[in-house]
Motif scaffolding. Structure first.
Motif, mmCIF file in Angstrom:
data_model
loop_
_atom_site.group_PDB
_atom_site.id
_atom_site.type_symbol
_atom_site.label_atom_id
_atom_site.label_comp_id
_atom_site.label_asym_id
_atom_site.label_seq_id
_atom_site.Cartn_x
_atom_site.Cartn_y
_atom_site.Cartn_z
ATOM 1 N N VAL A 78 17.560 -4.053 -15.954
ATOM 2 C CA VAL A 78 16.466 -4.894 -16.426
ATOM 3 C C VAL A 78 15.435 -5.146 -15.332
ATOM 4 O O VAL A 78 14.454 -5.848 -15.548
ATOM 5 C CB VAL A 78 16.979 -6.250 -16.972
ATOM 6 C CG1 VAL A 78 17.856 -6.041 -18.176
ATOM 7 C CG2 VAL A 78 17.688 -7.044 -15.902
ATOM 8 N N SER A 79 15.643 -4.553 -14.177
ATOM 9 C CA SER A 79 14.747 -4.761 -13.052
ATOM 10 C C SER A 79 13.485 -3.920 -13.200
ATOM 11 O O SER A 79 13.546 -2.696 -13.322
ATOM 12 C CB SER A 79 15.450 -4.396 -11.746
ATOM 13 O OG SER A 79 14.528 -4.305 -10.688
ATOM 14 N N TRP A 80 12.335 -4.587 -13.154
ATOM 15 C CA TRP A 80 11.074 -3.871 -13.251
ATOM 16 C C TRP A 80 10.949 -2.873 -12.114
ATOM 17 O O TRP A 80 10.424 -1.775 -12.294
ATOM 18 C CB TRP A 80 9.912 -4.874 -13.215
ATOM 19 C CG TRP A 80 8.587 -4.205 -13.375
ATOM 20 C CD1 TRP A 80 7.965 -3.923 -14.553
ATOM 21 C CD2 TRP A 80 7.745 -3.708 -12.335
ATOM 22 N NE1 TRP A 80 6.764 -3.284 -14.313
ATOM 23 C CE2 TRP A 80 6.613 -3.139 -12.947
ATOM 24 C CE3 TRP A 80 7.828 -3.681 -10.954
ATOM 25 C CZ2 TRP A 80 5.572 -2.564 -12.235
ATOM 26 C CZ3 TRP A 80 6.791 -3.103 -10.231
ATOM 27 C CH2 TRP A 80 5.676 -2.560 -10.877
ATOM 28 N N TYR A 81 11.451 -3.230 -10.926
ATOM 29 C CA TYR A 81 11.342 -2.342 -9.773
ATOM 30 C C TYR A 81 12.170 -1.064 -9.980
ATOM 31 O O TYR A 81 11.735 0.020 -9.589
ATOM 32 C CB TYR A 81 11.774 -3.072 -8.491
ATOM 33 C CG TYR A 81 10.868 -4.236 -8.191
ATOM 34 C CD1 TYR A 81 9.580 -4.028 -7.713
ATOM 35 C CD2 TYR A 81 11.284 -5.540 -8.432
ATOM 36 C CE1 TYR A 81 8.730 -5.086 -7.463
ATOM 37 C CE2 TYR A 81 10.441 -6.609 -8.175
ATOM 38 C CZ TYR A 81 9.173 -6.380 -7.699
ATOM 39 O OH TYR A 81 8.327 -7.425 -7.458
ATOM 40 N N ARG A 82 13.346 -1.198 -10.586
ATOM 41 C CA ARG A 82 14.166 -0.003 -10.867
ATOM 42 C C ARG A 82 13.473 0.899 -11.875
ATOM 43 O O ARG A 82 13.491 2.126 -11.754
ATOM 44 C CB ARG A 82 15.547 -0.408 -11.390
ATOM 45 C CG ARG A 82 16.446 -0.972 -10.350
ATOM 46 C CD ARG A 82 16.848 0.107 -9.394
ATOM 47 N NE ARG A 82 17.855 -0.379 -8.481
ATOM 48 C CZ ARG A 82 18.366 0.321 -7.507
ATOM 49 N NH1 ARG A 82 17.960 1.558 -7.300
ATOM 50 N NH2 ARG A 82 19.264 -0.169 -6.719
ATOM 51 N N ILE A 83 12.859 0.301 -12.883
ATOM 52 C CA ILE A 83 12.152 1.087 -13.894
ATOM 53 C C ILE A 83 10.930 1.765 -13.270
ATOM 54 O O ILE A 83 10.649 2.933 -13.533
ATOM 55 C CB ILE A 83 11.771 0.192 -15.091
ATOM 56 C CG1 ILE A 83 13.056 -0.272 -15.794
ATOM 57 C CG2 ILE A 83 10.849 0.901 -16.055
ATOM 58 C CD1 ILE A 83 12.862 -1.363 -16.803
ATOM 59 N N PHE A 84 10.226 1.039 -12.410
ATOM 60 C CA PHE A 84 9.073 1.595 -11.697
ATOM 61 C C PHE A 84 9.502 2.783 -10.840
ATOM 62 O O PHE A 84 8.842 3.830 -10.837
ATOM 63 C CB PHE A 84 8.438 0.500 -10.835
ATOM 64 C CG PHE A 84 7.196 0.924 -10.111
ATOM 65 C CD1 PHE A 84 6.018 1.150 -10.799
ATOM 66 C CD2 PHE A 84 7.208 1.090 -8.739
ATOM 67 C CE1 PHE A 84 4.857 1.529 -10.126
ATOM 68 C CE2 PHE A 84 6.062 1.472 -8.056
ATOM 69 C CZ PHE A 84 4.885 1.694 -8.763
#
Length: 137
Positions: free
Chosen positions: A23-29
């Motif tokens: 759910v981490s935006w940074y991981r998705i980025f």
């Protein structure tokens, strides 16, 4: 009370998504910039798990919650439809930084601006429902 187990499964799923950093935006980025394998590993694990469950559904080993056999219909053919739908889904995921399941997890974590994304996702689903009969098959 009979459906309480689904609430527990949902809570467990939310915990897994949080602890795995899905759910981490940074991981998705990082995933969309091809900088990390982390999310690809999670998605690959989900695909393999889904393949196993579909096999078990088709075999009749796993039944639905009332004990009936789960029937999976043959998929409709349509490479272009899949490509367009996947592109729209991927763009929304990249812009919002969340796909459908993490939206609810993030709301549960108290990250309330994600409600804007939830409203957009619901609006998109509603529009699809309205327009689906007019779209090419």
């Amino acid at each position: 009370m009979k459906l309480f187990r689904f609430l527990l499964i949902g809570i467990f799923f939310g915990i897994v998504l949080t602890k795995s950093e899905a759910v981490s935006w940074y991981r998705i980025f990082e995933m969309f910039k091809f900088q990390s394998f982390h999310m690809y590993g999670i998605i690959g694990t989900a695909v393999i798990t889904s393949m196993i469950f579909v096999f078990l559904f088709k075999k009749g080993t796993i039944k639905n919650y009332v004990g009936e056999k789960i029937i999976i219909k043959d998929k409709q053919k349509g490479f272009v439809r899949t490509l367009v739908g996947g592109t729209i889904f991927g763009l929304g995921w990249a812009l919002a930084g969340a796909c459908p399941a993490p939206i609810f997890v993030l709301i549960g974590q108290g990250i309330l601006p994600i409600i804007v994304v939830l409203v957009g996702a619901l609006l998109g689903a509603f529009l699809y429902g309205v327009l689906s009969k007019k779209l090419p098959r």
